[in-house]
Motif scaffolding. Structure first.
Motif, short mmCIF file in Angstrom:
data_model
loop_
_atom_site.label_atom_id
_atom_site.label_comp_id
_atom_site.label_asym_id
_atom_site.label_seq_id
_atom_site.Cartn_x
_atom_site.Cartn_y
_atom_site.Cartn_z
N UNK A 1 0.85 -1.18 0.00
CA UNK A 1 0.00 0.00 0.00
C UNK A 1 0.88 1.23 0.00
N UNK A 2 0.79 1.97 -1.07
CA UNK A 2 1.53 3.23 -1.19
C UNK A 2 0.69 4.36 -0.61
N UNK B 1 9.03 -0.21 2.63
CA UNK B 1 10.05 -0.25 1.58
C UNK B 1 10.06 1.11 0.90
N UNK B 2 11.20 1.73 0.89
CA UNK B 2 11.35 3.03 0.25
C UNK B 2 12.46 2.95 -0.79
N UNK B 3 12.12 3.29 -2.02
CA UNK B 3 13.08 3.24 -3.10
C UNK B 3 13.35 4.66 -3.56
N UNK C 1 8.47 3.61 -7.77
CA UNK C 1 7.04 3.30 -7.66
C UNK C 1 6.76 2.04 -6.86
N UNK C 2 7.80 1.32 -6.47
CA UNK C 2 7.62 0.17 -5.58
C UNK C 2 7.55 0.61 -4.12
N UNK C 3 7.78 1.88 -3.86
CA UNK C 3 7.73 2.38 -2.50
C UNK C 3 6.34 2.18 -1.90
N UNK D 1 5.43 -6.13 -11.45
CA UNK D 1 6.59 -6.73 -10.76
C UNK D 1 7.10 -7.98 -11.46
N UNK D 2 6.45 -8.37 -12.51
CA UNK D 2 6.90 -9.58 -13.23
C UNK D 2 8.31 -9.35 -13.78
#
Length: 121
Positions: A38-39, A117-119, A88-90, A63-64
């Motif tokens: 959940x962003x 998770x923060x990218x 955008x995976x954050x 994510x594939x």
């Protein structure tokens, strides 16, 4: 029943993280484990799910080729390997247990607390 997600952190774009979901109080023989995220300002979405036999189900195409899921039944733990991470995976990542990988998010039986998770770009 407990699920505990861990392994989150801050990583640069292109980096990798491995999340762990440690479970207790129920048998992984009878439950599948899904990873969700959940962003900020967005709804929770499914990422990946793994069945008791080890089959993976992707909930999102984004994510594939980058994320994989695995399980160690002896350790009652499910892992989410995240490679080539993007900003955008954050999100806060959660694991959940349910009877089927095709269940709706609202039908999850058990949820763990999330791990951030923060990218960075």
């Amino acid at each position: 029943v407990q699920l505990q997600a861990s392994g989150g952190g801050l990583v640069q774009a292109g980096g990798s993280l491995r999340l762990s979901c440690a479970t207790s109080g129920f048998s992984l023989d009878y439950y599948v484990i899904g990873w969700f995220r959940q962003a900020p300002g967005k709804e929770r979405e499914g990422v990946l799910c793994i069945s008791s036999s080890g089959d993976s189900t992707y909930y999102t195409d984004s994510v594939k080729g980058r994320f994989t899921i695995s399980r160690d039944n002896a350790k009652n733990t499910v892992y989410l390997q995240m490679n080539s991470l993007k900003p955008e995976d954050t999100a806060v990542y959660y694991c959940a247990a349910v009877r089927s990988c095709y269940a709706r998010i609202s039908d999850m039986d058990y949820w763990g607390k999330g791990t951030q998770v923060t990218v960075s770009s």
